[in-house]
Design an enzyme around this catalytic site. Structure first.
Site, PDB file in Angstrom:
ATOM      1  N   SER A 739       0.809  -1.227   0.000  1.00  0.00           N
ATOM      2  CA  SER A 739       0.000   0.000   0.000  1.00  0.00           C
ATOM      3  C   SER A 739       0.834   1.265   0.000  1.00  0.00           C
ATOM      4  O   SER A 739       0.280   2.363  -0.080  1.00  0.00           O
ATOM      5  CB  SER A 739      -0.943   0.008   1.212  1.00  0.00           C
ATOM      6  OG  SER A 739      -0.215   0.003   2.419  1.00  0.00           O
ATOM      7  N   LYS A 782      -6.261   3.162   8.911  1.00  0.00           N
ATOM      8  CA  LYS A 782      -5.398   4.166   8.302  1.00  0.00           C
ATOM      9  C   LYS A 782      -6.021   5.559   8.379  1.00  0.00           C
ATOM     10  O   LYS A 782      -5.332   6.546   8.664  1.00  0.00           O
ATOM     11  CB  LYS A 782      -5.118   3.792   6.843  1.00  0.00           C
ATOM     12  CG  LYS A 782      -4.302   2.506   6.706  1.00  0.00           C
ATOM     13  CD  LYS A 782      -4.101   2.141   5.247  1.00  0.00           C
ATOM     14  CE  LYS A 782      -3.279   0.849   5.119  1.00  0.00           C
ATOM     15  NZ  LYS A 782      -3.079   0.468   3.705  1.00  0.00           N
TER      16      LYS A 782
END
Length: 846
Positions: A739, A782
């Site tokens: 990511s 996140k």
């Protein structure tokens, strides 16, 4: 074999006793008396000692002057030597070999000091060996060998001993005699006549040699006594040996006495027990064993066991009844039956299926966690309907392969401090079931789950069955804490052992290795907790229903602190509610400046630290209520360690630094990616303790930038003249995952084009070599991490748009989300507009 000890010491003494008594009484000087020898002549009264004599090697024995010793000879060369000696002057040199194991010692294998002896008696045995009786006459030293065949011959020099006179040697002699008499008293088989003869010796040298001959000692010690020149030194060394032997004999007798007393105690207890049985039979009472067997029989009948367990228990009970109580097997069977009858085979706790009650309890104990609460209410609702409609225990379709399930197996996955373990207690309280917690962190031994076989000493059931016995019901809420931290080594794999426990299709017949009978675990509500799913084996993860618990928002943390944490810390630190009062603004200040976590553990610690400081003031006599506001927090906790917005703005003030978002087992985290360049041509390097996947993302990012260099105004030969270094700070912490791809591309483009990153922007997403942005996981964690750091804009893949529904409404209202499909969209949203031509293009066009 040259020479062997003829027999044990006691047998030798019996053989020598008649001749020794007369010789010690009639021949004080130790000279040998004439006696018959097969095939030989009578010995002279005063034998002369020649300068050269045949040498007979001795193995494991030393012959002293003035002492008669029986020997057995088996080697052909030694038998020939004795034949020649008997036919001659009957004098032979006796020298001990250094290594008793060597069958044919040579000149180099012998000690240098020996004894010249006279052969008194000789007896040939049917097996070809020869038994002789020799008497030592004088001590000599070897002066060189003159022959080795057919047997050893050597020149000798007589070495007479030095015999001192005076009180010291007399005292030594008496001490040696007294100590030897003490040892003889400790040995019942020692001949009393021989002891009387030895006690009558007057000469110190006779005392030393005679006692040394009959005292058991090492070969080196015996040879040392022979080699000493002084009679005083011989007595001193012998006294040391006798003292040690006396201590050894006394210690051995003490051990024998203790063992004898223990055996007598056991025998006495056995006889008393048998007498007690006879008395009880006369009185018409049952003995202790029969009463215990009857007690276990009643327990087995009332335990409600399965048919298999009942049959196994009765077989073991019959074996137990036929064994004596003192038998070791009796205790093993008794322990096994005790476990088998104390397990809750039928004991159940009635569930409270009132959904409103369960909802109220869950709300009282935990703030938020709506997904988990809804799942528990669903379980209760289904169970309530099944009971009301008669589905529980019924089997309307006998052809069903899949059996009915009663329990539930959940796995709470989330960062530390979000309430996974305490949630299990709340579930048990809401259902009014009993609660068991079992920590699996660091567990290596499979037997901890399945138990040990009964054949092992100290065998026990596994911790599953131990916990059920302790709690007394077979349908508790069973918390398996830290299931992701199981270990595996040579003792087995506990994760594999849990497959049967956590499989709804198998745990109705769970078999513990110790009990070895099936037990139904299907009624147990298993709840596992973990910080990460990556370390849980796939087959085990597949058997559990995964429920993710993300971190808390700032408002949720404030409410948790106000409702639960602060009141608990006030109470635990001995304060009254009127003595301290927290403002909401103070709690927000603690959350923003003093903690950076997904959970609330550090928040509780900081609240406790404030309460402890207030406790000191109260203990010193201050009575005013302490109001904890923003200023008081700074006074009590010091300067805040975290300034998220200032830190991020400082780090992105130059091109090449981009904040990204990462998921970790402890929650979401903001991850900075830094890039720099330098002259050279060595290529591209990536540092920061990153894994293989992250390395691949960095290589893909560089390849994309190089492939599209002209679009970004980068010269074609720029990469051949410059080195690029990509670094992910916090290098001591391992990092991996795809990511960070968009973050790495943005950092490279920012560095090479001189465009800085916009303030308050963070990003996440996987990239392809074609510039597409792919879906990532852990979006909620996140986003919460970006919110904790004060970031306002998050760039994320378009395919993650449905995941935004999991983000709390208050976070979505405060933040801006940019959904992208390509890298160009990422760069447009993340980087400042280009103000001038890139330096790289101007410098490298030439």
């Amino acid at each position: 074999m040259d020479v062997l000890e003829w027999a044990a010491r006691e047998d030798a003494l019996q053989f020598l006793l008649p001749s020794l008594v007369s010789e010690f009484q009639q021949q004080p000087d130790g000279a040998g008396a004439p006696s018959d020898v097969e095939g030989g002549q009578n010995a002279a009264d005063e034998p002369e000692y020649p300068q050269e004599v045949p040498i007979l090697p001795l193995r494991g024995v030393v012959v002293y002057p003035h002492v008669a010793v029986p020997l057995t000879i088996g080697q052909p060369r030694s038998i020939r030597l004795m034949d020649d000696v008997v036919a001659g002057n009957r004098l032979v040199g006796l020298v001990a070999a250094r290594d008793p194991e060597k069958e044919t010692p040579g000149p180099e294998d012998l000690y240098s000091v020996g004894t010249i002896a006279a052969v008194h008696r000789l007896l040939r045995s049917p097996d070809g060996t020869m038994r002789i009786l020799v008497q030592g006459l004088a001590r000599f030293r070897l002066d060189g060998f003159t022959a080795e065949e057919p047997y050893l011959k050597a020149r000798i020099q007589l070495a007479p001993e030095t015999v001192e006179s005076g009180l010291e040697i007399e005292a030594l002699k008496r001490n040696v005699l007294a100590q030897f008499e003490h040892i003889a008293d400790l040995i019942p088989s020692f001949p009393k006549e021989l002891l009387a003869s030895i006690s009558g010796l007057e000469e110190p040298l006779d005392v030393a040699y005679t006692i040394a001959n009959f005292q058991r000692m090492e070969l080196e010690t015996a040879q040392e006594i022979l080699a000493l020149d002084s009679a005083t030194e011989k007595l001193r060394r012998l006294l040391t040996v006798l003292l040690r032997e006396s201590q050894m004999i006394e210690l051995g007798q003490k051990i024998q006495n203790e063992a004898r007393e223990e055996m007598e105690k056991v025998q006495r207890e056995y006889f008393l027990r048998e007498q007690l049985k006879a008395i009880r039979r006369e009185l018409g009472e049952k003995d202790e064993q029969a009463a215990e067997v009857e007690k276990f029989r009643e327990k087995i009948e009332t335990a409600g066991m399965s048919e298999e367990a009942y049959r196994q228990a009765m077989e073991e009970l019959d074996r137990m009844a036929s064994l004596p109580v003192a038998s070791a097997e009796y205790g093993v069977i008794r322990t096994y039956l005790d476990w088998l009858t104390s397990i809750p085979w039928q004991a159940l706790t009635a569930d409270n299926l009132d959904l409103e009650h369960a909802r109220r309890v869950l709300e009282e104990d935990h703030y938020g966690l709506e997904d988990v609460k809804e799942r528990i209410l669903e379980f209760l609702a289904v169970r309530k309907l099944r009971l009301e409609r008669g589905f529980v225990g019924s089997q309307p379709d006998q052809n069903l392969i899949r059996r009915e399930r009663e329990g539930v197996i959940l796995c709470f996955v989330g960062p530390p401090g979000v309430g996974k373990t305490s949630l299990g207690r709340s579930i048990a309280r809401a259902m009014e079931r009993k609660f068991i917690r079992m920590s699996l962190g660091g567990l290596h031994d499979e037997a901890e789950i399945r138990g040990h076989r009964r054949t092992y000493i100290g065998a026990m059931p596994g911790r599953i069955m131990q916990s059920l016995r302790r709690i007394g019901t077979r349908n508790p809420v069973f918390m398996l804490d830290e299931i992701d931290k199981l270990g595996m080594d040579f003792r087995g794999d506990p994760a594999s052992a849990l497959l049967e426990v956590l499989d709804p299709e198998q745990n109705a017949e769970f078999r513990d290795n110790y009990l070895d009978v099936a037990f139904d675990l299907s009624q147990v509500m298993f709840i596992a907790t973990a910080n990460s799913l990556s370390s849980i084996p796939g087959p085990l993860r597949d058997r559990m229903e995964i429920i993710h618990l993300s971190g808390y928002t700032e408002n949720e943390k404030v409410e948790i602190a106000r409702r639960y944490l602060v009141p608990r810390q006030v109470r635990e630190n001995g304060l009254l509610r009127k003595e301290i009062r927290f403002h909401v603004v103070a709690l927000r200040q603690i959350i923003r400046g003093y903690t950076r976590e997904a959970g609330v553990r550090e928040l509780e610690r900081k609240s406790g630290a404030i309460c402890r400081k207030v406790s000191v003031r109260v203990a010193q006599g201050e009575s005013e209520t302490v109001v904890v506001n923003k200023a008081a927090v700074a006074e009590l906790l010091g300067s805040p360690p975290f300034r998220s917005e200032d830190e991020i703005n400082l780090r992105i003030s130059r091109p090449g630094v981009v904040p990204g978002l990462a998921w970790t087992p402890v929650g979401g985290e903001v991850l900075f990616v830094e890039a720099t360049l330098m002259p050279g041509g060595k290529g591209f390097q990536v540092t920061g303790s990153i894994g293989n996947v992250m390395h691949e993302s960095a290589r893909a990012a560089l390849s994309y930038v190089r492939a599209n260099a002209r679009r970004y105004g980068i010269a074609a030969n720029f990469f051949s003249k410059h080195d690029i270094h990509l670094h992910v700070p916090a290098g001591a912490q391992p990092k991996d995952g795809p990511s960070a791809g968009v973050t790495m591309i943005t950092a490279l483009v920012s560095l090479l084009t001189g465009r800085k990153v916009r303030q308050g922007v963070a990003m996440t997403g996987e990239i392809t070599l074609r510039g597409q942005v792919l879906r990532i996981g852990g979006l909620k964690d996140k986003v919460l991490a970006a919110h904790r750091y004060g970031l306002k804009t998050v760039i994320l893949p378009q395919s993650n748009a449905p995941d935004l529904e999991d983000v709390p409404e208050e976070i979505r209202a405060r933040m801006r989300f940019v959904l992208v499909k390509t890298v160009d969209e990422v760069l447009e949203a993340a980087l400042m507009p280009r103000r001038r031509s890139p330096k790289t293009a101007d410098k490298d066009k030439s």
